[in-house]
Design an enzyme around this catalytic site. Structure first.
Site, short mmCIF file in Angstrom:
data_model
loop_
_atom_site.label_atom_id
_atom_site.label_comp_id
_atom_site.label_asym_id
_atom_site.label_seq_id
_atom_site.Cartn_x
_atom_site.Cartn_y
_atom_site.Cartn_z
N ASP A 87 -10.24 3.22 15.68
CA ASP A 87 -10.06 3.39 14.46
C ASP A 87 -10.73 2.17 13.81
O ASP A 87 -10.04 1.74 13.12
CB ASP A 87 -9.12 3.95 13.61
CG ASP A 87 -9.70 4.43 12.53
OD1 ASP A 87 -10.76 5.31 12.28
OD2 ASP A 87 -9.21 4.58 11.37
N GLY A 94 0.99 -0.80 0.22
CA GLY A 94 0.16 0.31 -0.35
C GLY A 94 0.83 1.49 0.11
O GLY A 94 1.91 1.25 0.23
N VAL A 126 3.84 0.99 2.51
CA VAL A 126 3.82 -0.82 3.17
C VAL A 126 4.21 -1.17 2.25
O VAL A 126 3.38 -1.80 0.60
CB VAL A 126 1.93 -0.92 3.51
CG1 VAL A 126 1.99 -2.30 4.66
CG2 VAL A 126 1.84 0.29 4.59
N LYS A 185 5.85 -0.75 7.24
CA LYS A 185 4.64 0.09 7.06
C LYS A 185 5.81 1.36 7.30
O LYS A 185 7.50 0.86 8.62
CB LYS A 185 4.55 0.31 8.24
CG LYS A 185 3.22 1.67 8.09
CD LYS A 185 2.24 1.52 9.05
CE LYS A 185 1.06 2.83 8.96
NZ LYS A 185 0.40 2.42 9.62
N MET A 187 2.16 9.71 3.67
CA MET A 187 3.66 9.62 4.93
C MET A 187 4.90 9.02 4.07
O MET A 187 5.24 8.60 4.91
CB MET A 187 2.34 9.31 5.90
CG MET A 187 1.75 10.47 6.75
SD MET A 187 1.28 10.28 7.94
CE MET A 187 2.01 8.94 9.08
N GLY A 233 0.92 5.95 0.52
CA GLY A 233 0.09 7.26 1.22
C GLY A 233 1.22 8.37 1.38
O GLY A 233 2.59 7.90 0.62
#
Length: 504
Positions: free
Chosen positions: A139, A19, A26, A41, A23, A21
């Site tokens: 979450d 994955g 992963v 990560k 920031m 993003g």
């Protein structure tokens, strides 16, 4: 173009991308010391070192490593190591070859009740284990729950977890994902393990019905979660066989934490009692979805067929691949799931900085909902003092409300010693909430009332004000009509006083 995949992160050779993003990433990697696949990560070092960025970003990343690193449970993704190299900091964790729960909910084949119970019991087992060790996830949602290739559920992404010694994520941001977080997370109240119980209730409702109990825009969802009861599951599904779940959901989704299940284990016991057949320990192999991965050495899991309903991926020679967060086996390392207040634009003609200052002050008392309250109030008003006056009723503490109103010359709450404003049409010694009799409705009353009602009624305040005004000739009739519309959990005396203060 996509950034090139590194050959290594720390000592770990990279095998593919799980994955991505803003920031970090992963990755699927190989642990050479133990000869096993791991997930890594990452977070960009600039986010850790730069004082220009939110300092809590780095803190939350370390909290995730600390929180999940303390947990060793079959239903929680294991964290092996926290490390740093020249370009990034990273967490090395268990690699889960599988898909997240969102894929199963969205799949054409609906989960059976026994399969839903299988997943819920595993989720509640993992949550109870974490809660007993002082960690609240905060979450819980489908994207943070992975289904491994052996059918076992795994909880991941403890990036906003709260530990017993940490309070990093309080402030002016809503912590969590709209639709799944508990009412107290919207109102900046203290949170404990029962926020995860609420989220588990949302997931149960969603898996059995195909929809979440609270839907709409972000601000509509916020209002519904805080104020409106959910529709019974059996009513939504029109399935009488699901009626036994209504009572469980009523407790799990209670607005007041004291009325919810006190622990994940208590909710687990209640669900297990509803089982009419043996609940499997893991999902059966025939319904498992094959994992998806992309990278230089990515290979499908042994013995797994590709999901025929899954869209095809471009080849490695085509355009750079962008990972799909909805189908990756680990939640992407996107910006940590801290949701800003619902998007409400600054009204035309207002100074953004001036309103932002009022929002910041109000947020200290009411939390992230302050932005919505201030900007909605500003739509029908022309001065900051009037805006303060309209939103002040959201502040419960009397002295704090007085200090808030005192700024910019805003008229204070009416008491025997308060100074009345120039627009006052009754004496300052009047008892708070007492109505002047027979005064006709005036132009602008609806807008004033809607602003005053916003903190108590949320987005429907304007609708209520218009409807009540349409059948009222005097202000007294209008206020009485509004009070009649209030839900039992709304303080009628406070609303009445707020209305008269706003009407002047």
């Amino acid at each position: 173009m996509s950034a090139p995949i590194p050959s290594h992160v720390g000592p770990y050779p990279i095998r593919g991308v799980v994955g991505s993003g803003a920031m970090g990433m992963v990755y699927l990697a190989h642990d050479p010391a133990i000869d096993r696949p791991v997930a890594i990560k990452t977070i960009h070092r600039r986010l850790l070192d730069s004082s220009d960025d939110d300092p809590s970003v780095a803190a939350r990343f370390r909290v995730e490593a600390k929180a999940a690193g303390r947990l060793t449970h079959r239903n929680i993704v294991s964290v092996y190591q926290f490390g740093e190299d020249n370009d990034c900091a990273y967490i090395v964790m268990e690699y889960v070859a599988g898909r997240n729960l969102r894929d199963y909910i969205q799949a054409p084949r609906k989960l059976e009740v026994s399969q839903v119970l299988c997943l819920m019991l595993q989720l509640l087992d993992g949550l109870h284990y974490a809660h007993e060790r002082g960690i609240v996830h905060r979450d819980i949602k489908p994207a943070n729950l992975l289904i491994a290739d052996d059918g076992r559920l795994k909880i991941t992404d403890f990036g906003i977890a709260r530990t017993e010694s940490s309070n990093l994520t309080r402030g002016t941001s809503v912590i969590g994902s709209p639709g799944y977080i508990a009412p107290e997370q919207y109102t900046n109240s203290d949170v404990d393990r029962r926020v995860d119980v609420f989220s588990a209730g949302v997931l149960l409702y969603q898996m059995l019905s195909g929809t979440t109990p609270f839907v709409g825009t972000d601000d509509a969802i916020m209002y519904k979660i805080v104020y409106e009861p959910h529709k019974p599951l059996s009513e939504v599904t029109k399935d009488a066989a699901l009626e036994p779940f209504d009572a469980v959901l009523d407790r799990a989704l209670a607005k007041d934490p004291a009325q919810r299940y006190s622990s994940a284990m208590e909710m687990r016991t209640a669900l297990l009692a509803l089982a009419t057949e043996a609940v499997p320990d893991v999902l059966p192999a025939n319904i498992l979805l094959a994992p998806r991965l992309k990278g230089p050495e990515a290979k499908p899991a042994v013995g797994k067929e590709r999901d025929p309903s899954a869209p095809s991926r471009p080849s490695s020679t085509s355009v750079p691949w962008t990972p799909d967060p909805a189908t990756t086996p680990l939640t992407p390392s996107k910006p940590l799931p801290v949701t800003g207040p619902p998007s409400v634009p600054v009204p035309t003609g207002w100074d953004t900085a001036a309103l932002a200052e009022v929002e910041r002050e109000l947020a200290q008392h009411v939390g992230p909902v302050a932005r919505v309250l201030v900007r909605r109030a500003a739509r029908g008003l022309t001065s900051l003092a009037a805006v303060r006056q309209a939103v002040a009723s959201a502040i419960v503490d009397f002295e704090a409300r007085e200090r808030f109103l005192a700024k910019a010359g805003a008229p204070r709450t009416r008491t025997g010693t308060a100074v009345p404003s120039a627009a006052t049409h009754f004496q300052a010694t009047q008892v708070e909430g007492e109505a002047p009799s027979g005064e006709p409705m005036r132009e602008g009353d609806v807008e004033k009332a809607a602003a005053a009602l916003l903190s108590s009624l949320g987005p429907i305040a304007r609708v209520v004000a218009k409807r009540c005004a349409a059948k009222s000739q005097t202000r007294e009739q209008f206020v009485a009509s509004v009070v009649e519309q209030l839900m039992p959990n709304v303080d009628a005396r406070r609303v009445q006083a707020d209305l008269w203060r706003a009407l002047g």
